[in-house]
Design a protein around this motif. Structure first.
Motif, PDB file in Angstrom:
ATOM      1  N   MET A 189       0.950  -1.135   0.090  1.00  0.00           N
ATOM      2  CA  MET A 189       0.077   0.064   0.014  1.00  0.00           C
ATOM      3  C   MET A 189       1.017   1.337   0.003  1.00  0.00           C
ATOM      4  O   MET A 189       2.053   1.245   0.432  1.00  0.00           O
ATOM      5  CB  MET A 189      -0.902  -0.019   1.392  1.00  0.00           C
ATOM      6  CG  MET A 189      -1.741  -1.138   1.404  1.00  0.00           C
ATOM      7  SD  MET A 189      -2.970  -1.099   2.434  1.00  0.00           S
ATOM      8  CE  MET A 189      -3.979   0.213   2.169  1.00  0.00           C
ATOM      9  N   PRO A 219       1.963   5.012   1.169  1.00  0.00           N
ATOM     10  CA  PRO A 219       1.908   5.755   2.542  1.00  0.00           C
ATOM     11  C   PRO A 219       0.893   6.743   2.323  1.00  0.00           C
ATOM     12  O   PRO A 219       0.432   7.188   1.122  1.00  0.00           O
ATOM     13  CB  PRO A 219       3.250   6.453   2.621  1.00  0.00           C
ATOM     14  CG  PRO A 219       4.316   5.881   1.470  1.00  0.00           C
ATOM     15  CD  PRO A 219       3.368   5.196   0.443  1.00  0.00           C
ATOM     16  N   MET A 220       0.530   7.083   3.643  1.00  0.00           N
ATOM     17  CA  MET A 220      -0.596   8.034   3.660  1.00  0.00           C
ATOM     18  C   MET A 220      -0.544   9.277   3.060  1.00  0.00           C
ATOM     19  O   MET A 220      -1.573   9.920   2.551  1.00  0.00           O
ATOM     20  CB  MET A 220      -1.005   8.407   5.292  1.00  0.00           C
ATOM     21  CG  MET A 220      -2.393   8.958   5.670  1.00  0.00           C
ATOM     22  SD  MET A 220      -3.800   7.928   4.869  1.00  0.00           S
ATOM     23  CE  MET A 220      -4.904   8.654   5.537  1.00  0.00           C
ATOM     24  N   TRP A 221       0.764   9.673   3.136  1.00  0.00           N
ATOM     25  CA  TRP A 221       0.988  11.363   2.536  1.00  0.00           C
ATOM     26  C   TRP A 221       1.019  11.038   1.186  1.00  0.00           C
ATOM     27  O   TRP A 221       0.707  12.208   0.515  1.00  0.00           O
ATOM     28  CB  TRP A 221       2.398  12.014   3.150  1.00  0.00           C
ATOM     29  CG  TRP A 221       3.515  11.002   2.706  1.00  0.00           C
ATOM     30  CD1 TRP A 221       4.040   9.873   3.330  1.00  0.00           C
ATOM     31  CD2 TRP A 221       4.542  11.353   1.532  1.00  0.00           C
ATOM     32  NE1 TRP A 221       5.212   9.395   2.992  1.00  0.00           N
ATOM     33  CE2 TRP A 221       5.612  10.220   1.725  1.00  0.00           C
ATOM     34  CE3 TRP A 221       4.460  12.305   0.617  1.00  0.00           C
ATOM     35  CZ2 TRP A 221       6.473  10.135   0.662  1.00  0.00           C
ATOM     36  CZ3 TRP A 221       5.510  12.194  -0.295  1.00  0.00           C
ATOM     37  CH2 TRP A 221       6.549  11.314  -0.267  1.00  0.00           C
ATOM     38  N   TRP A 222       1.366  10.182   0.432  1.00  0.00           N
ATOM     39  CA  TRP A 222       1.063  10.029  -1.008  1.00  0.00           C
ATOM     40  C   TRP A 222      -0.168  10.196  -1.407  1.00  0.00           C
ATOM     41  O   TRP A 222      -0.687  10.920  -2.393  1.00  0.00           O
ATOM     42  CB  TRP A 222       1.706   8.662  -1.500  1.00  0.00           C
ATOM     43  CG  TRP A 222       3.156   8.347  -1.570  1.00  0.00           C
ATOM     44  CD1 TRP A 222       3.984   9.522  -1.287  1.00  0.00           C
ATOM     45  CD2 TRP A 222       3.873   7.514  -2.128  1.00  0.00           C
ATOM     46  NE1 TRP A 222       5.306   8.807  -1.356  1.00  0.00           N
ATOM     47  CE2 TRP A 222       5.192   7.685  -1.919  1.00  0.00           C
ATOM     48  CE3 TRP A 222       3.454   6.319  -2.697  1.00  0.00           C
ATOM     49  CZ2 TRP A 222       6.144   6.757  -2.211  1.00  0.00           C
ATOM     50  CZ3 TRP A 222       4.511   5.465  -3.168  1.00  0.00           C
ATOM     51  CH2 TRP A 222       5.877   5.665  -2.954  1.00  0.00           C
ATOM     52  N   SER A 223      -1.273   9.638  -0.526  1.00  0.00           N
ATOM     53  CA  SER A 223      -2.801   9.534  -0.861  1.00  0.00           C
ATOM     54  C   SER A 223      -3.048  10.964  -1.032  1.00  0.00           C
ATOM     55  O   SER A 223      -3.916  11.515  -1.652  1.00  0.00           O
ATOM     56  CB  SER A 223      -3.361   8.617   0.027  1.00  0.00           C
ATOM     57  OG  SER A 223      -3.004   7.381  -0.121  1.00  0.00           O
ATOM     58  N   THR A 224      -2.787  11.640   0.551  1.00  0.00           N
ATOM     59  CA  THR A 224      -3.148  13.048   0.682  1.00  0.00           C
ATOM     60  C   THR A 224      -2.702  14.035  -0.448  1.00  0.00           C
ATOM     61  O   THR A 224      -3.162  15.067  -0.739  1.00  0.00           O
ATOM     62  CB  THR A 224      -2.831  13.456   2.195  1.00  0.00           C
ATOM     63  OG1 THR A 224      -1.287  13.396   2.289  1.00  0.00           O
ATOM     64  CG2 THR A 224      -3.563  12.626   3.058  1.00  0.00           C
TER      65      THR A 224
END
Length: 52
Positions: free
Chosen positions: A4, A6-11
């Protein structure tokens, strides 16, 4: 188990998409402004006397 992002890529991706949509909406509603400038430019081009 799939890997998956990372969260910051998605944001960052969601922020980029949101900015893109906002720019598209802004440019859509700025159509009112462009014909006025084109008319002014045509008047200016007719009024100028070019001397080369």
């Amino acid at each position: 188990m799939p890997q998956m992002a990372p969260m910051w890529w998605s944001t960052l991706f969601l922020f980029f998409i949101m900015c893109l949509f906002l720019m598209m909406i802004k440019s859509y509603f700025m159509i009112e402004y462009t014909p006025k400038t084109m008319k002014n430019m045509k008047k200016e081009m007719k009024s100028t006397n070019w001397k080369w």
